[in-house]
Design an enzyme around this catalytic site. Structure first.
Site, PDB file in Angstrom:
ATOM      1  N   LYS A   1      -0.940  -9.569   2.580  1.00 17.85           N
ATOM      2  CA  LYS A   1      -0.115  -9.148   3.733  1.00 17.85           C
ATOM      3  C   LYS A   1      -0.981  -8.258   4.615  1.00 17.85           C
ATOM      4  O   LYS A   1      -1.704  -7.399   4.106  1.00 17.85           O
ATOM      5  CB  LYS A   1       1.136  -8.396   3.268  1.00 17.85           C
ATOM      6  CG  LYS A   1       1.934  -7.798   4.439  1.00 17.85           C
ATOM      7  CD  LYS A   1       3.303  -7.324   4.025  1.00 17.85           C
ATOM      8  CE  LYS A   1       3.334  -5.936   3.435  1.00 17.85           C
ATOM      9  NZ  LYS A   1       2.808  -4.864   4.309  1.00 17.85           N
TER      10      LYS A   1
ATOM     11  N   ASP B   1       0.849  -1.200   0.000  1.00 17.99           N
ATOM     12  CA  ASP B   1       0.000   0.000   0.000  1.00 17.99           C
ATOM     13  C   ASP B   1       0.888   1.255   0.000  1.00 17.99           C
ATOM     14  O   ASP B   1       0.395   2.374  -0.023  1.00 17.99           O
ATOM     15  CB  ASP B   1      -1.023  -0.004   1.147  1.00 17.99           C
ATOM     16  CG  ASP B   1      -0.366  -0.043   2.517  1.00 17.99           C
ATOM     17  OD1 ASP B   1       0.869  -0.183   2.599  1.00 17.99           O
ATOM     18  OD2 ASP B   1      -1.111   0.050   3.515  1.00 17.99           O
TER      19      ASP B   1
ATOM     20  N   GLU C   1       9.267  -4.346  10.086  1.00 13.24           N
ATOM     21  CA  GLU C   1       9.646  -3.034   9.540  1.00 13.24           C
ATOM     22  C   GLU C   1      10.208  -2.128  10.633  1.00 13.24           C
ATOM     23  O   GLU C   1       9.625  -1.967  11.703  1.00 13.24           O
ATOM     24  CB  GLU C   1       8.415  -2.362   8.883  1.00 13.24           C
ATOM     25  CG  GLU C   1       8.754  -0.987   8.322  1.00 13.24           C
ATOM     26  CD  GLU C   1       7.779  -0.460   7.287  1.00 13.24           C
ATOM     27  OE1 GLU C   1       6.826  -1.179   6.913  1.00 13.24           O
ATOM     28  OE2 GLU C   1       7.962   0.697   6.865  1.00 13.24           O
TER      29      GLU C   1
HETATM   30  O1  KIV Z   1       3.538  -1.080   1.543  1.00 16.17           O
HETATM   31  C1  KIV Z   1       4.685  -1.532   1.453  1.00 16.17           C
HETATM   32  O2  KIV Z   1       5.405  -1.332   0.470  1.00 16.17           O
HETATM   33  C2  KIV Z   1       5.152  -2.345   2.565  1.00 16.17           C
HETATM   34  C3  KIV Z   1       6.619  -2.645   2.619  1.00 16.17           C
HETATM   35  C4  KIV Z   1       7.363  -1.418   2.965  1.00 16.17           C
HETATM   36  C5  KIV Z   1       6.924  -3.757   3.520  1.00 16.17           C
HETATM   37  O3  KIV Z   1       4.406  -2.714   3.405  1.00 16.17           O
END
Ligand code: KIV
Length: 257
Positions: A112, A44, A181
């Site tokens: 995710k 996102d 993260e």
């Molecule tokens: O949204 C994203 O790109 C992410 C990554 C930074 C892990 O969640």
């Protein structure tokens, strides 16, 4: 190339580091796949990188579905991971299930979800329904309005214990992998040792089982690149140069020749 599945990723722990990149459309998904990434994340971060927002909060499920379909049309052999956007994981289970199912229908191989122990029950139910889930703990950018600023997690003893607990709960819930993260590197390394599923770090040191970066940062296309990222190319300069050459040639009547 053989299609990478969540099983392939889960089984990679301990044998080989896992390389993940974000991509939001067919052009970059194809290039990331040709480069040999293990997984492509339609993060996102779409909001900050492509859509022009200053956080991930305004990104909607419709945006994620549209961009997931763009990536899927590149038919990558890499695993396709689609992010569940802001607030969706906190919906009642039937709505969450339908939203995640729509991401899979758009071509994702798995989803995710930002969130630790608090979301473990919902994640367990999703996994039982056949939706593979990658967890995401540490800094959760969807919490930015509450946090006020992006910070490093897991420095204090309390935060370290709480992150370990989050990771353990996610493992029990059946996630196949966990993104960590912006955490203290030692904390991320300890989590990596204590869980059986692979950890994918971003700003979490070298002790994770793999790494993920945002493609705009890697390519030097982002306006603000986080200090933990690495710019492998300066596409901003190259693209600006090509565009201004084109403008000059049109103005001069040199193009078309
Ligand atoms: O949204 C994203 O790109 C992410 C990554 C930074 C892990 O969640």
């Amino acid at each position: 190339m053989k299609k990478t599945t969540v099983k392939t990723i889960a089984e990679t722990k301990g044998s080989e580091k896992i390389a993940v990149l974000t991509a939001y459309d067919a052009i970059f998904a194809r290039l990331a796949d040709l480069a040999g990434v293990d997984a492509i994340l339609i993060g996102d971060s779409l909001g900050n990188t492509v859509m022009g927002y200053n956080s991930t909060v305004p990104v909607r499920m419709d945006d994620m579905i549209r961009h997931t379909a763009m990536v899927a049309r590149a038919k990558p052999s890499a695993l396709i991971v689609a992010d569940v956007p802001f607030a969706v994981a906190h919906k009642s289970f039937d709505f969450l299930l339908e939203d995640c199912a729509n991401l899979l229908r758009a071509g994702a191989d798995c989803v995710k979800i930002e969130g630790g122990a608090l979301l473990a029950d919902s994640i367990k139910r999703l996994v039982n329904a056949g939706i593979p889930v990658m967890g995401h703990i540490g800094l959760m950018p969807q919490q930015i309005l509450k946090l006020g600023a992006y910070k490093t997690f897991g420095k204090s003893r309390e935060e370290k214990i709480s992150l370990l607990e989050d990771a353990k709960k996610l493992e029990e819930a059946g996630v196949f992998s966990i993104v960590i993260e912006k955490t203290d590197a030692e904390t991320a390394a300890e989590i990596t040792k204590k869980v059986s599923v692979p950890t994918i770090g971003i700003g979490a040191g070298a002790g994770c089982d793999g790494q993920v970066l945002v493609c705009a940062d890697v390519l030097g296309l982002g306006e603000k690149i986080p200090p933990f990222a690495k710019k492998y190319a300066d596409l901003e300069g190259i693209v600006k140069g090509a565009f201004s050459q084109y403008v000059k040639e049109v103005k001069k009547g040199a193009f078309p020749g």
